[in-house]
Design a protein around this motif. Structure first.
Motif, PDB file in Angstrom:
ATOM      1  N   PRO A   1      -9.552   9.558  -5.732  1.00 54.56           N
ATOM      2  CA  PRO A   1      -9.878   9.190  -4.348  1.00 54.56           C
ATOM      3  C   PRO A   1     -10.961  10.089  -3.774  1.00 54.56           C
ATOM      4  O   PRO A   1     -11.159  11.194  -4.242  1.00 54.56           O
ATOM      5  CB  PRO A   1      -8.557   9.380  -3.605  1.00 54.56           C
TER       6      PRO A   1
ATOM      7  N   SER B   1      -3.364  -2.416   3.050  1.00 55.37           N
ATOM      8  CA  SER B   1      -3.189  -3.087   1.766  1.00 55.37           C
ATOM      9  C   SER B   1      -1.710  -3.343   1.487  1.00 55.37           C
ATOM     10  O   SER B   1      -1.326  -4.393   0.980  1.00 55.37           O
ATOM     11  CB  SER B   1      -3.801  -2.247   0.646  1.00 55.37           C
TER      12      SER B   1
ATOM     13  N   ASP C   1      -6.398   2.374   4.959  1.00 56.28           N
ATOM     14  CA  ASP C   1      -6.574   1.292   3.993  1.00 56.28           C
ATOM     15  C   ASP C   1      -5.324   1.072   3.156  1.00 56.28           C
ATOM     16  O   ASP C   1      -4.964  -0.057   2.824  1.00 56.28           O
ATOM     17  CB  ASP C   1      -7.778   1.566   3.094  1.00 56.28           C
ATOM     18  N   HIS C   2      -4.614   2.172   2.815  1.00 59.33           N
ATOM     19  CA  HIS C   2      -3.431   2.040   1.984  1.00 59.33           C
ATOM     20  C   HIS C   2      -2.309   1.315   2.728  1.00 59.33           C
ATOM     21  O   HIS C   2      -1.564   0.535   2.150  1.00 59.33           O
ATOM     22  CB  HIS C   2      -2.963   3.418   1.519  1.00 59.33           C
TER      23      HIS C   2
ATOM     24  N   GLU D   1       0.778  -1.214   0.000  1.00 58.09           N
ATOM     25  CA  GLU D   1       0.000   0.000   0.000  1.00 58.09           C
ATOM     26  C   GLU D   1       0.815   1.273   0.000  1.00 58.09           C
ATOM     27  O   GLU D   1       1.961   1.299   0.312  1.00 58.09           O
ATOM     28  CB  GLU D   1      -0.863   0.078   1.254  1.00 58.09           C
TER      29      GLU D   1
ATOM     30  N   SER E   1       0.411   5.458  -4.555  1.00 58.61           N
ATOM     31  CA  SER E   1      -1.023   5.280  -4.340  1.00 58.61           C
ATOM     32  C   SER E   1      -1.835   6.518  -4.705  1.00 58.61           C
ATOM     33  O   SER E   1      -3.014   6.419  -5.003  1.00 58.61           O
ATOM     34  CB  SER E   1      -1.301   4.906  -2.884  1.00 58.61           C
TER      35      SER E   1
ATOM     36  N   THR F   1     -11.449  -0.151  -5.147  1.00 62.29           N
ATOM     37  CA  THR F   1     -12.145   0.477  -4.023  1.00 62.29           C
ATOM     38  C   THR F   1     -12.450   1.939  -4.303  1.00 62.29           C
ATOM     39  O   THR F   1     -13.411   2.486  -3.756  1.00 62.29           O
ATOM     40  CB  THR F   1     -11.332   0.355  -2.726  1.00 62.29           C
ATOM     41  N   ARG F   2     -11.668   2.569  -5.151  1.00 65.50           N
ATOM     42  CA  ARG F   2     -11.969   3.945  -5.546  1.00 65.50           C
ATOM     43  C   ARG F   2     -13.047   3.985  -6.623  1.00 65.50           C
ATOM     44  O   ARG F   2     -13.837   4.927  -6.692  1.00 65.50           O
ATOM     45  CB  ARG F   2     -10.707   4.638  -6.033  1.00 65.50           C
TER      46      ARG F   2
ATOM     47  N   LEU G   1      -6.535  -0.940  -4.657  1.00 69.60           N
ATOM     48  CA  LEU G   1      -6.922   0.451  -4.415  1.00 69.60           C
ATOM     49  C   LEU G   1      -7.790   0.987  -5.548  1.00 69.60           C
ATOM     50  O   LEU G   1      -8.728   1.753  -5.328  1.00 69.60           O
ATOM     51  CB  LEU G   1      -5.669   1.313  -4.249  1.00 69.60           C
TER      52      LEU G   1
ATOM     53  N   THR H   1      -9.462   7.693   0.459  1.00 66.76           N
ATOM     54  CA  THR H   1     -10.326   6.524   0.567  1.00 66.76           C
ATOM     55  C   THR H   1     -10.758   6.238   1.988  1.00 66.76           C
ATOM     56  O   THR H   1     -11.463   5.278   2.246  1.00 66.76           O
ATOM     57  CB  THR H   1      -9.606   5.285   0.020  1.00 66.76           C
TER      58      THR H   1
END
Length: 403
Positions: free
Chosen positions: A403, A159, A155-156, A4, A286, A339-340, A336, A10
């Protein structure tokens, strides 16, 4: 396989993955990261198990009485089950606590590796690998949500940690299993994987808190995600890139031995080190996902082409390291990306990403195996070049979600 970066956009989208609105925040400080470490260990155990056949392929094929191309289907078998499991597990278990599901999946991995370790024939080996596919796909679908439930708003980082687990599995697991397989046989390698899965099961049971299912999880949410055209186009590109990799990866040992027979372990280690660097690079990029999702597949295509055309150990070494780097940017970047693209329905978005990978592994391993048996490993590498390049171009045309 994922790693990540450092994104803030996010954060609001992550709560639905595990914590419902209004839930109390997860534990802070070091206690919040213990569950993430346990989940990372779980991913490492599963990924190491998934790719073990690539490191012991010749001996395993000989022992169970099939060709090397056919034995490569041991990787494809996990993907067949995974392709079915990823989009359906949340539908079948819409309200089940995700911690409970994760524990059950790790238990399935223990059984799978034990079955493979004792199998007398190839059909039973495939049964064990199908069970592993269920475990991998389900764990991947829920691990990010469970991690962000323990460490909300990161989250990043979660991940990236999961991706580093994948890198650890490839850096240590694949070369080590190759050495162990040559020294004592391929069956003890799978017993070792069973033991690692037990360790991960204990760690998750001890550290991961209850993780309620995403509100509204089920068939309706999956249908809404499937209606997102950008998400589906991106998923197709993910599938192309993964197909390109897995048309060649189960046969990486054969590709190495085409150039040299004395450096196999070191070159497998080089692939893993390249993968670690690719994870970290994707994490640092990211905020620039558009670069990651184009550059990763392009590097994969270039490296496979170089490996297919070189006869020199130096060029092969560079190609294999770049191969690991380019492909291992994708699990982080694609996780990622989806999810975006679908921030309100993260569980089904991640399930579709996992499905794309699993379908691609199935098709790539099967087609790659047929190509290897018919035209040799160089032909399989060239198939990978074409698919990876198509995925890179597709992402270049497709607008990256913000994002």
């Amino acid at each position: 396989m994922t790693s990540e970066g450092y994104v803030t956009g996010t954060e609001s989208a992550v709560a639905p993955s595990g914590a419902a609105a209004g839930d109390p925040p997860a534990r802070g400080g070091a206690a919040a990261w213990a569950p993430v470490a346990a989940l990372t260990l779980g991913i490492a155990a599963l990924v190491a198990s998934e790719f073990l056949p690539a490191s012991v392929l010749p001996a395993m094929a000989s022992d169970v009485g099939v060709s090397e191309g056919t034995a490569g289907l041991a990787v494809a078998a996990t993907a067949v089950a995974g392709a079915v499991t990823a989009p359906t597990i949340a539908v079948v278990l819409p309200r089940t606590d995700r911690r409970t599901v994760l524990l059950g999946l790790l238990a399935a991995a223990v059984v799978s590796n034990a079955v493979v370790a004792v199998t007398p024939n190839f059909p039973l080996l495939l049964v064990g690998r199908l069970l592993l596919g269920v475990a991998i796909a389900g764990f991947w679908s829920f691990a990010l949500g469970a991690g962000t439930h323990a460490a909300p708003g990161r989250d990043h980082v979660v991940s990236t940690s999961l991706a580093l687990g994948v890198s650890a599995a490839t850096i240590v697991g694949v070369p080590l299993s190759s050495v162990l397989g040559d020294a004592v046989g391929w069956r003890p390698v799978f017993w070792s994987a069973a033991g690692l899965s037990v360790l991960a099961l204990v760690a998750v049971a001890a550290t991961v808190p209850p993780v309620p299912a995403q509100q509204g999880a089920g068939l309706g949410m999956l249908r809404q995600a499937l209606a997102n055209r950008r998400l589906m186009a991106g998923t197709a590109c993910i599938g192309l890139v993964a197909f390109g990799n897995f048309a060649a990866y189960p046969y990486i040992r054969l590709a190495i031995e085409r150039v040299t027979e004395g450096s196999t372990v070191w070159l497998l280690l080089g692939w893993g080190i390249g993968g670690l660097a690719g994870n970290l690079a994707a994490g640092m990029l990211s905020r620039r996902l558009g670069i990651s999702v184009v550059a990763g597949p392009a590097l994969l295509a270039v490296s496979l082409l170089a490996l297919a055309t070189t006869h020199g150990i130096a060029a092969a070494t560079v190609a294999i390291v770049v191969w690991g780097f380019g492909f291992n940017m994708m699990p982080v970047a694609s996780q990622l990306w989806v999810t975006r693209a679908e921030p309100k329905r993260i569980e089904p978005a991640l399930a579709l990403q996992v499905t794309a990978f699993q379908v691609a592994i199935t098709a790539g391993s099967a087609i790659g195996g047929a190509v290897v048996d018919g035209g040799g490993v160089r032909a399989a590498l060239l198939v990978g070049v074409a698919a990876a390049l198509a995925g890179s171009i597709g992402f270049g045309v497709l607008r990256t979600p913000r994002p």
